[in-house]
Structures are given as C-alpha cells and as structure tokens.
Design an enzyme around this catalytic site. Structure first.
Site, mmCIF file in Angstrom:
data_model
loop_
_atom_site.group_PDB
_atom_site.id
_atom_site.type_symbol
_atom_site.label_atom_id
_atom_site.label_comp_id
_atom_site.label_asym_id
_atom_site.label_seq_id
_atom_site.Cartn_x
_atom_site.Cartn_y
_atom_site.Cartn_z
ATOM 1 N N GLU A 232 0.852 -1.191 0.000
ATOM 2 C CA GLU A 232 0.000 0.000 0.000
ATOM 3 C C GLU A 232 0.887 1.240 0.000
ATOM 4 O O GLU A 232 0.659 2.174 -0.749
ATOM 5 C CB GLU A 232 -0.937 -0.015 1.226
ATOM 6 C CG GLU A 232 -1.862 1.203 1.267
ATOM 7 C CD GLU A 232 -2.910 1.165 2.376
ATOM 8 O OE1 GLU A 232 -3.245 0.072 2.865
ATOM 9 O OE2 GLU A 232 -3.400 2.242 2.743
ATOM 10 N N ARG A 310 -7.408 2.926 13.305
ATOM 11 C CA ARG A 310 -8.294 1.784 13.087
ATOM 12 C C ARG A 310 -8.284 0.851 14.308
ATOM 13 O O ARG A 310 -9.274 0.183 14.596
ATOM 14 C CB ARG A 310 -7.964 1.027 11.798
ATOM 15 C CG ARG A 310 -9.105 0.115 11.345
ATOM 16 C CD ARG A 310 -8.849 -0.560 10.021
ATOM 17 N NE ARG A 310 -9.387 0.136 8.874
ATOM 18 C CZ ARG A 310 -10.667 0.112 8.482
ATOM 19 N NH1 ARG A 310 -11.563 -0.593 9.165
ATOM 20 N NH2 ARG A 310 -11.057 0.770 7.431
ATOM 21 N N THR A 440 -10.762 4.883 6.787
ATOM 22 C CA THR A 440 -11.177 5.690 7.932
ATOM 23 C C THR A 440 -10.938 7.177 7.654
ATOM 24 O O THR A 440 -11.563 8.029 8.253
ATOM 25 C CB THR A 440 -10.421 5.266 9.200
ATOM 26 O OG1 THR A 440 -9.022 5.383 8.957
ATOM 27 C CG2 THR A 440 -10.751 3.832 9.568
ATOM 28 N N GLU A 712 -10.507 -7.989 4.199
ATOM 29 C CA GLU A 712 -9.842 -8.039 5.496
ATOM 30 C C GLU A 712 -10.603 -8.774 6.596
ATOM 31 O O GLU A 712 -9.989 -9.477 7.402
ATOM 32 C CB GLU A 712 -9.536 -6.606 5.971
ATOM 33 C CG GLU A 712 -8.548 -5.909 5.076
ATOM 34 C CD GLU A 712 -8.403 -4.450 5.438
ATOM 35 O OE1 GLU A 712 -9.349 -3.680 5.191
ATOM 36 O OE2 GLU A 712 -7.354 -4.083 5.974
HETATM 37 N N1 LUZ Z 1 -5.576 1.970 4.364
HETATM 38 C C1 LUZ Z 1 -5.867 3.239 4.653
HETATM 39 C C2 LUZ Z 1 -6.286 0.956 4.887
HETATM 40 O O1 LUZ Z 1 -5.185 4.127 4.170
HETATM 41 N N2 LUZ Z 1 -6.911 3.521 5.434
HETATM 42 C C3 LUZ Z 1 -7.675 2.573 5.996
HETATM 43 O O2 LUZ Z 1 -8.618 2.868 6.705
HETATM 44 C C4 LUZ Z 1 -7.343 1.226 5.729
HETATM 45 N N3 LUZ Z 1 -8.028 0.241 6.271
HETATM 46 C C5 LUZ Z 1 -7.690 -1.001 6.029
HETATM 47 C C6 LUZ Z 1 -6.623 -1.264 5.190
HETATM 48 N N4 LUZ Z 1 -5.933 -0.308 4.629
HETATM 49 MO MO1 MOS Z 2 -4.612 -2.944 3.179
HETATM 50 S S1 MOS Z 2 -4.027 -3.527 5.019
HETATM 51 O O1 MOS Z 2 -6.186 -2.945 2.906
HETATM 52 O O2 MOS Z 2 -3.496 -2.455 2.135
#
Ligand code: LUZ
Ligand code: MOS
Length: 756
Positions: A232, A310, A440, A712
């Site tokens: 990510e 979170r 979030t 998830e």
């Molecule tokens: N990534 C993010 C996430 O930037 N914000 C989130 O709330 C989130 N939640 C789950 C997985 N990745």
């Molecule tokens: Mo994620 S933990 O939804 O990259």
C-alpha cells in the site's frame, strides 16, 4: 445467467500455465540496467563516511545513486513527511536504504554492494514500544476515543480485571517480492511499472523526489503477486529509486528485491503492547473498558497514524460497551517502519478485548462464550466513535453459527474428550467479528472508471482497482457483462494506469470492489441509457420497452433481430459517444477528528467463528480439528472468489496468532530473515476442516451489488485460534496463569502446560 453463479477468477488459466505477467516477467528493453539497494548494516547510527570507490570501479557497474542525486525532495513520507528515500547522515533502522547500485546485471550490482565500505558511529537502539514510550519517542500525539464515563462505571462493577497483552508483528510475505521497472519516454517523461497497491502514491512520490510535475510520470500495474497491505505504501521507494536512476541515465532500470532484501528492508504488521481494565456487572454485562495501546511504529510514520486510528475503531470488536476509554500511542523505534497488513490495526485492537474477556471468564469461572454472547452489538447501539450501528448482524451471525454447528454439542465433545485423554487436550473458542468498511480517512473514499465500447462491440475497462489475487478484476468484469448483458469474453480489464484513471486511492481497506465497482456501474449505466435510445429510435418504439439481454435487443421481453454488435454499429453511425467516465464517492460518511466522532464507515461486516484445536501435551504442538464460520458476505456476487478470500484470511490470521514469529535482536537486526526461521501456515498446518457458510441476509446497498467487502474481515477469525489453544492448555494444567502473548507458538504452549 445469474450473477450468483460461482465465477472463476479470470486469471486462473494464465496463473496455472505460468503465463500471468508480473513486473519481473516484463520483456525489458535492450540495455536495461539492474539495480540493488545498499542499506544500513546497523539499526541506529551516524554515518561518518562511505567509500563507494571499489564498488564503482567494478566492471559492469554503471553508477551509484545517493541522496545527493535527488533533484526534488529526499522525502517519501505520506501522512507525515519524516522519511528519506536515501539516508543522509543518520540511519534509523537496520535495512534503511542508503544508495542504489545500478549495473549491467543484478549479480554485478550485488557483488558491488559487498565492496562498499561504510563507517558508522553507533547510537542507542530502541526495539520495543514500551521502551520508546518510556523515552518519550513518539511518531505523533496520542489519540483517544471515549464513550460515556469509565471512571464512574467502574464503581458499579461487580468484577474488575486488569492485564497486559502483546501481539507480535507479521510479515506480509507476498509471493512476488517488491519490484519496479522504469523506462525513459521522450521529453524526459518516465513510465514506471510497479508492483504497487497505490499507483497514484508511486506517481506522486516519484514526481516529488525527481522534482517533476506528476504528468511526466506514468505508473502502470498489471497485477501483483499478493500485497496484503505490504504494497500500500512500501512499494513506493523501489519504484521511485528505479525512476531516479532512469531519469539520470536515460535508460530503463529494473529493481526487484530478493526475498532477503525484502524481509530486511520493509515494514510489517505492527507489534502492539497493550494494557486493559475491564469491568462487568453481576450478570456479566461489560460496563466499562479502558485500554491503552502501544503501537511499535518503527523508525518513521508510514501509515502508522491511520493504523493506530483503526485500532481504536475496533477496540470493542463486536461488543457494545457503554463506557469506553481507548488510547493509542504510535511509538517510534529503530525497526523498519511498520505498515499496512490486512486488518490495518483492527486485529490488534480486537485481540486485546478478547484477551480481557478470556481473563474475566477464567477468573469468574464462566465460559467466555457467555460473556461474549451477552455483550454482542445490537441495532442502534453506539460505537465509541459515535456511529450508530445499523443493519447489525452480530447476533444473527453468532446465533446462526452456534445453532447450525451445534456449539453446545461441540463443547460437550471437547469436554468428554478431555475427560478421557491426558496426553492430548482439546480446546474450543468462539470469535465474533465486526469490521468497518471504508477508508477511515473519509477523503480517500472515491474511485473512477473509464469504459470504452469498441467498434466491434468488445469492451475495455479501466478503473483504479489493482488486482493482487483478490479477484477484483473478475468482479469488475462481472459488473460490465451484467449491465450490457454480454458474454464475459467481450470484456477486457485493462491494466491499472495513472494516465487512464488518475488521482486514485490505493487498493486497500477492503473497499476496492465497492468503490471502483460503483464507479464502473455508473459508467456502464450511462452508456446503456445512451444505447437504449439508439435502439428505440432504430426500432421506433419507446425507450421504456427496450431491454438488452444475452447480446440482443428485446422489446417488452421479445427478442428482436438487433444484436449488441449491430447496435454498437448503429450508435457509431449516429455519432453517439461510446466512451464513458464515472466518479464515485461513498455517500453519508464523515468523521470529525477534533471530536473523534462521526460516521466513518459505509457499513460493517460481521461473522462468527468456532475453532477447535487438539494440543499434544507431550510436545506442545497442536493441530486444528476444525474452524466453522458463519460469515456475512451480504449477497455475494462471486461466491467462489469470496470463499477463497474468507479461507485465505482465516488462515493468515491463524498464522499471525500461532506460528508466525518475527524476531529482532536487541540491536535491531531482523533474526527471522528467511523462510526457514519465519514459518507461515502451509498445507499441513491449516485446519483439517474449514466450513464457511454465508449468513442469510438481504445485503447492504452501500456494497457493490449488495456484495459486501470481503478482503480483510475474515483474517480476524484467526484470533479464535489463540483462545482455543489457551482453553486446551487450561484443560491440561489448571494452574496455568493466562498470558496473552501472541503468537502462541508450540514452545510457549509447552511451557504453559508444565507451569506450576
Ligand atoms: N488503508 C488506509 C487501509 O489508508 N486507510 C484505511 O482505513 C485502511 N483500512 C484497512 C486497510 N488499509
Ligand atoms: Mo490494506 S491492510 O487494505 O493495504
């Protein structure tokens, strides 16, 4: 042709034949250079000097890049600008990138790496969150979510228990390691092919580091061999490094981390050290819950603040607690910056309240199931963050699971087994889950889709969705095929590319199919409306009487001779636009960080798992007899894909709780740095029986075609594994003092079994 039919992942054929393309499979241009990262050999220190001369003079080495070659900002931090692409004069974790060696082959670059001499003055190393907190080493200010008044409520409690928990990190272990390939285009433009969940993050950061406008950088993603959150944010540096080298050399550059480098240089799930205080009434209602989370964030912020948030959102899991006080500290340590991992801090939060309940149950002398059941979330209950729970399925999934799988009989079987056996003991646990769907951070909840219908009636689709094995491309294809009522062979899902779909959020937060699917649905429906007008004019009937079915135009349910392909030709002749672009932003959601209240989630996903384990009390090893789950898919649009996500998530969560043990030395060096020292679940350790049944429900309009997000939530069923093992240990050794220290490896089990 019902959508409910179990569609196969559209990548399955090429996967099985080994024909699916990943970054490392790209046919590179002639003359492409290969790069290897030179990284810090200690966890904290001042760089006194680096001698690159021997490495530079090695035959085949083209150039070595450092922070001095950066024309823009040496900065890759997203939420907080606190992370250099290349270290300047200090290093903050073992494995921190310092330079990029570019050579004719990867092997030469690796040989050159060994010829670099670095002189570093060592500084003190912090590896644990607790130590960081004691020393005041934080990423940012703490956050707190509060509801009611815990102090007052504790006065009314019959039972109060306090304790500590620890949950370790977890390695994402995507099968495809981090990697990128950068190519020079004309006029100094650069194309980056990256194994990233966030193409826009790569584009934006490359532009920032190279000092270029974003339009000069194009990022393209075909698919990833897994992401799990690890790509990510942390796919970005490798893509930016390749782009930087390409910029200077005007030649394409490939940078693929090998497994060792990847494990050492990248962050993982955050370890958490937490303390809790739980108060219950005489009839086992949880009246008050206080929890303090210490998140081991590593050496830079990365996504830690969002992950910490979170954790607070999920601190009470599936339970309604009237009085809550939860606080999280993001603690700065000398580990690689920890990052997103499936669940994103949620699992860490849930583990603590499940531990608190297990402790309370054990002390009071009731089954944890009783306490869990009595406190399950109900319609219109308030979460600590102010959202009012609607369409709640917590009790529904719980009672479905306990009745369909006859939990009382299962408990009796476990009990009678335990009465008859001394060398082996069984344990059973229940694990309800409630997981909020949406980023979030409200502004991130949007996506776009671009749809072309070509002259011959075939369709090309671009969205911001990144395929990482989760099957999102299959879902996108289903949506287009359904709206146009055409065969899926007529639809192609294009690569995810920043020039076709711009300014996107990463594929994350379980929200990819919802956000992109809704945008795609909108774009396809606009095209459909236009085509229906073309058909109505051509056939001289009203718009209302026209439908498209099985690649033909129907008038009032009667098939005409006008086929889909002919309809597209007619549209072309009438100069009707056959391209559409649509934008979707989740409605209703909002959150006020100054008050820590709002309505951050589009909806929640629910479910309940029953886990049964057998512990070998001579060896401390264990095997899972069964995991039985009732899961809230909403109305699944792709049952096979969603089942795969649920099974995979479950097993990944079980791995985190039982066997995956990240170990860092006190000097900050990663000790579990290979797959022989870091054990993940394999075919031998998965439960012998996994049964996952869908909850009967009407679905939710905020989910794509009422098919709820599935990425998830199932991971958190794995938390049940911890408590099942703990219950088996208790059956063998009544003196066992409950500890909440995950993972519960066979070593820990063995020690607990024979504890006096
Ligand atoms: N990534 C993010 C996430 O930037 N914000 C989130 O709330 C989130 N939640 C789950 C997985 N990745
Ligand atoms: Mo994620 S933990 O939804 O990259």
């Amino acid at each position: 042709k019902s959508l409910k039919q179990s569609i196969k992942n559209i990548d399955s054929n090429t996967h099985v034949r080994g024909e699916s393309l990943y970054v490392d499979d790209i046919n590179v241009r002639e003359g492409t250079f290969h790069a290897v990262v030179f990284d810090s050999p200690i966890a904290h220190g001042k760089i006194k000097g680096i001698d690159y001369s021997k490495a530079e003079s090695l035959e085949g080495v083209e150039r070595i890049f450092t922070y001095k070659d950066i024309l823009g900002d040496n900065q890759i931090g997203g939420i907080i600008p606190d992370e250099h692409l290349f270290a300047e004069d200090e290093v903050h974790f073992w494995g921190q990138p310092i330079a990029l060696i570019v050579a004719k082959t990867e092997l030469i670059a690796r040989q050159a790496r060994r010829l670099i001499n670095i002189d570093i003055e060592e500084l003190p190393v912090i590896t644990t969150a607790k130590e960081a907190k004691e020393k005041g080493s934080f990423i940012n200010a703490p956050r707190s979510f509060n509801l009611g008044n815990t102090e007052k409520a504790f006065n009314d409690c019959e039972y109060i228990f306090e304790g500590e928990t620890f949950s370790n990190g977890q390695e994402q272990l995507y099968i495809e390691a981090q990697g990128s390939y950068a190519e020079p285009l004309e006029n100094g433009n650069i194309k980056i092919t990256s194994s990233t969940q966030g193409p826009t993050a790569v584009q934006k950061t490359a532009a920032r580091v190279l000092g270029l406008p974003m339009h000069k950088i194009e990022v393209d993603v075909t698919r990833l061999g897994g992401g799990f959150g690890g790509k990510e944010d942390q796919a970005t540096p490798w893509a930016v490094m390749a782009a930087l080298a390409t910029y200077h050399l005007k030649q394409s550059v490939k940078l693929i981390l090998n497994r060792h480098d990847d494990l050492r240089m990248t962050g993982k799930r955050h370890p958490y050290e937490s303390t809790y205080k739980i108060g219950l009434s005489k009839d086992l209602k949880i009246l008050a819950y206080e929890v303090e989370f210490l998140q081991n964030s590593g050496a830079a912020a990365d996504l830690s603040p969002a992950i910490a948030e979170r954790t607070l959102f999920h601190a009470t899991n599936s339970y309604f607690v009237k009085n809550v006080k939860s606080t999280v500290h993001s603690c700065k340590t000398n580990l690689p910056p920890n990052t997103a991992f499936r669940g994103f801090g949620g699992p860490q939060g849930m583990f603590v309240i499940e531990s608190a309940i297990a402790k309370a149950a054990s002390e009071i002398g009731v089954s944890a199931r009783k306490i869990q059941e009595i406190n399950l979330l109900k319609e219109n209950d308030e979460f600590s963050y102010g959202q009012i729970a609607k369409h709640v399925e917590a009790q529904n999934s719980w009672y479905a699971a306990t009745s369909i799988f006859f939990v009382e009989e299962l408990e009796q079987e476990v009990e009678s087994f335990n009465e008859k056996n001394t060398a082996f003991k069984k344990g059973l646990s229940l694990m309800p889950i409630t997981f909020g769907i949406s980023f979030t951070n409200t502004p991130m909840n949007h996506a776009r889709a671009l749809v072309h219908i070509y002259l011959d009636g075939s369709v090309g689709i671009s969205t911001a969705a990144v395929e990482m094995g989760q099957g999102v491309n299959t879902k996108m294809l289903q949506i287009a095929a359904k709206v146009f009522s055409i065969d899926k062979s007529k639809v192609k899902i294009e690569t995810t590319n920043t020039t076709r779909v711009a300014n996107t959020s990463p594929s994350a937060a379980s929200s990819t199919a919802d956000l992109n699917g809704k945008a795609l649905l909108k774009a396809c429906n606009s095209l459909l409306d236009r085509l229906i007008i073309v058909a109505s004019e051509d056939l001289n009937v009203s718009v209302e009487s026209i439908t498209l079915k099985y690649e033909f135009v129907y008038i009032d349910d009667k098939k005409t001779n006008l086929s889909w392909t002919e309809l597209i030709s007619k549209a072309m002749l009438n100069r009707v636009a056959l391209t559409e672009n649509a934008h979707y932003a989740t409605p209703e959601i909002h959150f006020d960080k100054t008050k820590e209240k709002g309505h951050p989630f589009a909806y929640h996903v629910y479910g309940t798992a029953i886990t049964i384990v057998t512990v070998d009390c001579t060896r401390g090893t264990y095997e899972f007899d069964a995991v039985k789950i009732v899961h809230d898919y909403g109305k699944s649009m792709s049952e096979g894909i969603d089942l795969g996500q649920a099974e995979g998530g479950l097993v990944q969560g079980m791995g985190w709780m039982t066997m995956e043990e990240i170990a860092y030395g006190s000097n900050g060096r990663l000790l579990s740095n290979t797959l022989s020292t870091y054990k993940v679940p394999d075919v031998f350790s998965v439960p012998k029986n996994i049964e996952i049944l869908p909850l009967e429900t009407s679905g939710n309009e905020m989910a794509i075609l009422k098919s709820k997000a599935v990425g998830e939530p199932p991971l958190m069923y794995g938390i049940g594994a911890y408590f099942a093992i703990q219950n088996a240990i208790k059956a063998f050794n009544p003196n066992h003092q409950l500890k909440f220290h995950a993972p519960i490896t066979p070593e820990k089990v063995l020690i607990s079994l024979y504890e006096k």
